[in-house]
Design an enzyme around this catalytic site. Structure first.
Site, PDB file in Angstrom:
ATOM      1  N   ASP A  66       0.808  -1.217   0.000  1.00  0.00           N
ATOM      2  CA  ASP A  66       0.000   0.000   0.000  1.00  0.00           C
ATOM      3  C   ASP A  66       0.845   1.273   0.000  1.00  0.00           C
ATOM      4  OD1 ASP A  66       0.898  -0.568   2.563  1.00  0.00           O
ATOM      5  OD2 ASP A  66      -1.095  -0.963   3.370  1.00  0.00           O
ATOM      6  N   ASN A 134      -8.050  -3.082  13.794  1.00  0.00           N
ATOM      7  CA  ASN A 134      -9.425  -3.368  13.365  1.00  0.00           C
ATOM      8  C   ASN A 134      -9.462  -4.566  12.402  1.00  0.00           C
ATOM      9  OD1 ASN A 134      -8.313  -2.339  11.061  1.00  0.00           O
ATOM     10  ND2 ASN A 134      -9.707  -0.594  10.865  1.00  0.00           N
ATOM     11  N   HIS A 136      -7.482  -4.928   9.703  1.00  0.00           N
ATOM     12  CA  HIS A 136      -7.104  -4.686   8.308  1.00  0.00           C
ATOM     13  C   HIS A 136      -5.795  -5.377   7.957  1.00  0.00           C
ATOM     14  CE1 HIS A 136      -5.001  -0.654   9.477  1.00  0.00           C
ATOM     15  NE2 HIS A 136      -4.070  -1.529   9.255  1.00  0.00           N
ATOM     16  N   GLU A 141      -9.669  -2.306   4.630  1.00  0.00           N
ATOM     17  CA  GLU A 141     -10.350  -1.960   5.870  1.00  0.00           C
ATOM     18  C   GLU A 141     -11.638  -2.769   6.025  1.00  0.00           C
ATOM     19  OE1 GLU A 141      -8.843  -0.286   8.078  1.00  0.00           O
ATOM     20  OE2 GLU A 141      -8.518   1.814   7.582  1.00  0.00           O
TER      21      GLU A 141
END
Ligand code: F6R
Length: 239
Positions: A66, A134, A136, A141
Site C-alpha cells: 500500500d 481493526n 485490516h 479496511e
C-alpha cells in the site's frame, strides 16, 4: 496455519527474517512487503544478514501492499520512503525490481497500473503482513465485502488515529490510500503474518478464531492453505 510463538519482539523479528531468507534463497523470488512498526525489526535483521554476506537480494522482486494517496516518495511518512530507509537502501535489490503504488499519480489510473503489474509478475512467493487493530491487512479496511483488486480506500478513523503517531499533527495523516486487494494476498504461495504486543491480542483472536467476514478482513486468511503466524507471547496470549 502454522503458529510460531516467540518470547519477545526481537525473537519474532529473527524468526521472520529466517523465513524471508529461505524464500529469497530460491533463484527467483517475488516478495510481498508490508510497512508499519511490526516488520521494522525483521528489516533490520535482513539488512544485517546482507552485510554479513548471508542474504542476497539480486534475484528478488518486491511488491508492497500500500501507499498513502498524496504523499510523494520524498515524504518521510510515505511508504516508499519507509521501504528505502528500512530496507532497500541497505541491500543489493535492484531498484527497478521494487514496486509500490505511487501516491502522487492519478489514483484511479494508479490502481489499474498496479493491478496490471501484479498480474504480470504472477503469484507472490511470500507475502509479509502486519495486522491492524481493526483487522485490516494492507489497507483492506473492514467493510461489507472483500475487495479483490487494487483499490482506493478511505481510511477508517481508528486507522488514521493509529497512524497519527508517525505524523507531527493528526491532521497531516492522509485520509486515503491505495492498497493491494485481497486476491493478490490470497494467491500468495505463503503468507507470513507478524504480530507483536498485548494490544494485538484481541484482534489476533478475532481474526484467526472468529467468523470469516469482511468486517475483519484478516479473517479471510483462515481460508489460505499456507499461513505462518509469528507473534510474541503477548500478541498470541488470547489464542
Ligand atoms: C502496512 C500495512 C498495514 C500494517 C498494519 C499494522 O503496509 O499494510 O496493514 O501492517 O496497520 O501496523 P503496525 O505494524 O504499525 O501495527
Amino acid at each position: 496455519m502454522k503458529i510460531i510463538c516467540t518470547n519477545d519482539y526481537d525473537k519474532m523479528s529473527e524468526r521472520a527474517a529466517e523465513i524471508v531468507l529461505k524464500a529469497i534463497a530460491k533463484k527467483k523470488c517475488l516478495l510481498g512487503l508490508a510497512t508499519g512498526s511490526t516488520p521494522v525489526g525483521m528489516y533490520e535483521r535482513l539488512t544485517r544478514l546482507y552485510r554479513e554476506g548471508r542474504a542476497d537480494f539480486r534475484h528478488v522482486q518486491s511488491v508492497n501492499l500500500d501507499e498513502y494517496i498524496s504523499l510523494p516518495p520524498s515524504h518521510e511518512q510515505s511508504y516508499r520512503y519507509f521501504m528505502q530507509s528500512h530496507l532497500f537502501d541497505h541491500i543489493n535489490i535492484d531498484p527497478k525490481n521494487t514496486h509500490l503504488p505511487s501516491g502522487t499519480a492519478s489514483p484511479e489510473a494508479e490502481c489499474r497500473r498496479y493491478e496490471d503489474l501484479l498480474k504480470s509478475l504472477g503469484r507472490i512467493d511470500l507475502q509479509v503482513l502486519g495486522l491492524g487493530h481493526n483487522g485490516h491487512i494492507g489497507f483492506n479496511e473492514p467493510g461489507e465485502i472483500f475487495v479483490k483488486e487494487t483499490h482506493i480506500v478511505d481510511l477508517t478513523e481508528s486507522t488514521i488515529l493509529a497512524n497519527a503517531r508517525f505524523f507531527s499533527r493528526p491532521e497531516e495523516v492522509p485520509r486515503r490510500a491505495i492498497t493491494m486487494g485481497i486476491r493478490s494476498i490470497m494467491q500468495a504461495r505463503t503468507v507470513l503474518v507478524l504480530v507483536s504486543g498485548r494490544g494485538k491480542a484481541e484482534i489476533v483472536k478475532r481474526a484467526f478464531t472468529g467468523d470469516v467476514t469482511p468486517r475483519v478482513p484478516a479473517s479471510v486468511l483462515q481460508l489460505h492453505p499456507n499461513v505462518i503466524l509469528i507473534g510474541d507471547k503477548e500478541a498470541l496470549s488470547e489464542l
